[in-house]
Design an enzyme around this catalytic site. Structure first.
Site, PDB file in Angstrom:
ATOM      1  N   ASN A   7      38.619 -18.547 -83.961  1.00 13.09           N
ATOM      2  CA  ASN A   7      39.133 -18.601 -85.330  1.00 13.09           C
ATOM      3  C   ASN A   7      39.259 -20.075 -85.744  1.00 13.09           C
ATOM      4  OD1 ASN A   7      41.005 -18.749 -87.573  1.00 13.09           O
ATOM      5  ND2 ASN A   7      41.461 -16.602 -87.187  1.00 13.09           N
ATOM      6  N   HIS A  10      42.344 -23.117 -88.934  1.00 15.59           N
ATOM      7  CA  HIS A  10      43.197 -24.307 -88.990  1.00 15.59           C
ATOM      8  C   HIS A  10      42.417 -25.606 -89.124  1.00 15.59           C
ATOM      9  CE1 HIS A  10      46.701 -21.963 -88.900  1.00 15.59           C
ATOM     10  NE2 HIS A  10      46.472 -21.468 -87.702  1.00 15.59           N
ATOM     11  N   HIS A  43      39.870 -16.142 -91.808  1.00 14.78           N
ATOM     12  CA  HIS A  43      40.735 -15.254 -92.576  1.00 14.78           C
ATOM     13  C   HIS A  43      40.777 -15.764 -94.011  1.00 14.78           C
ATOM     14  CE1 HIS A  43      44.941 -13.118 -92.862  1.00 14.78           C
ATOM     15  NE2 HIS A  43      44.133 -12.803 -93.866  1.00 14.78           N
ATOM     16  N   ARG A  45      42.521 -15.549 -96.983  1.00 10.29           N
ATOM     17  CA  ARG A  45      43.793 -15.035 -97.475  1.00 10.29           C
ATOM     18  C   ARG A  45      43.814 -14.971 -99.001  1.00 10.29           C
ATOM     19  NH1 ARG A  45      48.607 -14.792 -94.710  1.00 10.29           N
ATOM     20  NH2 ARG A  45      48.449 -15.070 -92.446  1.00 10.29           N
ATOM     21  N   ARG A  49      45.177 -20.306 -98.653  1.00 15.07           N
ATOM     22  CA  ARG A  49      45.917 -21.445 -98.093  1.00 15.07           C
ATOM     23  C   ARG A  49      45.065 -22.316 -97.180  1.00 15.07           C
ATOM     24  NH1 ARG A  49      50.369 -18.511 -94.346  1.00 15.07           N
ATOM     25  NH2 ARG A  49      50.712 -17.454 -96.339  1.00 15.07           N
ATOM     26  N   GLU A  70      38.360 -11.868 -91.337  1.00 15.07           N
ATOM     27  CA  GLU A  70      39.677 -11.230 -91.393  1.00 15.07           C
ATOM     28  C   GLU A  70      40.108 -11.137 -92.842  1.00 15.07           C
ATOM     29  OE1 GLU A  70      42.469 -13.276 -88.927  1.00 15.07           O
ATOM     30  OE2 GLU A  70      41.666 -12.413 -87.087  1.00 15.07           O
ATOM     31  N   THR A 101      49.803 -14.170 -89.272  1.00  9.42           N
ATOM     32  CA  THR A 101      49.940 -12.716 -89.254  1.00  9.42           C
ATOM     33  C   THR A 101      51.033 -12.312 -88.278  1.00  9.42           C
ATOM     34  OG1 THR A 101      47.580 -12.551 -89.732  1.00  9.42           O
ATOM     35  CG2 THR A 101      48.693 -10.557 -88.986  1.00  9.42           C
ATOM     36  N   GLU A 151      41.449  -4.441 -82.707  1.00  7.88           N
ATOM     37  CA  GLU A 151      41.916  -5.676 -82.087  1.00  7.88           C
ATOM     38  C   GLU A 151      43.402  -5.497 -81.824  1.00  7.88           C
ATOM     39  OE1 GLU A 151      42.649 -10.409 -82.990  1.00  7.88           O
ATOM     40  OE2 GLU A 151      40.983  -9.387 -84.019  1.00  7.88           O
ATOM     41  N   HIS A 191      45.935 -12.964 -80.867  1.00  6.53           N
ATOM     42  CA  HIS A 191      47.161 -13.483 -81.477  1.00  6.53           C
ATOM     43  C   HIS A 191      48.097 -14.060 -80.412  1.00  6.53           C
ATOM     44  CE1 HIS A 191      49.557 -14.079 -85.106  1.00  6.53           C
ATOM     45  NE2 HIS A 191      50.590 -14.009 -84.290  1.00  6.53           N
TER      46      HIS A 191
END
Length: 238
Positions: A7, A10, A43, A45, A49, A70, A101, A151, A191
């Site tokens: 992922n 970030h 992801h 969103r 963000r 995602e 999440t 997942e 996660h």
């Protein structure tokens, strides 16, 4: 052999801190693949963000392994997914106030709505995964909703206050993974998994894929992304 999907949200978080053009998530995806990533996750969103729409469209063109989008089950994001056509989509719960999440999708409590979204995405040629807590009820509901993959949310394991609690949370995930496998669902986990706590999950044979982001990006700040991915892949495949 378990696969690793990285992922890269970030990377975009750092970019959006200054609202500038760097670091570039697309470049990060390339480096992650060079390091041995079997897939790339982002992801998109509702509040944008970190990952932006243009990132998703560009990643679809650049990612040569597998692009996993995602997303919340909202009309806007579903429309974008159908336009982009990622290799797969993972439906997750989403609250604007959360930092990340916070838990699994309540598939059992929202079966009709989620099943409708799953069906729409699959008609568009997109495989669908549902991000669920390690609950047998949620696993069974995911099957009824038409998912291809689940997942399993490993946040409770990652945040356990003691080794005894961590072991119990691990066992919960193992039971959920076995249940999913018997139902014909493919199994991923993700996660809160890190270089320090992930190895235990390689003991669960039903797990095909690990979805890991924050820990890899954090390590990449110090050693570079390609090496950070390579180090995580080695842990999973040793």
């Amino acid at each position: 052999m378990p696969r690793l999907s990285v992922n890269i949200d970030h990377v975009a978080t750092v970019r959006e801190a200054r609202k500038t053009f760097e670091p570039e998530p697309v470049a990060a995806a390339v480096m992650a693949q060079l390091g041995g990533a079997d897939g790339i996750i982002v992801h998109l969103r509702e509040d944008r963000r970190h990952i932006q729409d243009r990132d998703v469209y560009l990643l679809k063109e650049v990612v040569s392994t597998k692009l996993n989008l995602e997303m919340a089950a909202t009309d806007e994001i579903v429309r974008i997914a159908l336009n982009v056509k990622p290799d797969m989509a993972t439906l997750v719960p989403e609250r604007r106030e959360e930092l990340t999440t916070e838990g699994g999708l309540d598939v059992a409590g929202n079966l009709s709505r989620i099943a409708e979204t799953v069906s729409t995405l699959k008609r568009g040629g997109i495989r669908v995964s549902l991000f669920v807590d390690p609950s047998l009820d949620q696993v069974a509901a995911a099957k009824r909703a038409g998912a291809d993959i689940i997942e399993i949310h490993t946040g409770a394991y990652a945040e356990a206050d003691s080794e005894a609690e961590a072991e119990q949370r691990f066992r919960d995930a193992a039971v959920a993974a076995r249940k999913a496998y018997t139902l014909g669902l493919r199994v991923a986990v993700g996660h809160g998994l890190t270089y320090h706590n992930v190895k235990r999950f390689t003991r669960i044979p039903e797990i095909e894929e690990f979805s890991i982001g924050h820990s890899i990006i954090s390590r990449a700040v110090l050693v570079g992304l390609e090496r950070a991915v390579r180090d995580m892949a080695a842990l999973l495949k040793d």
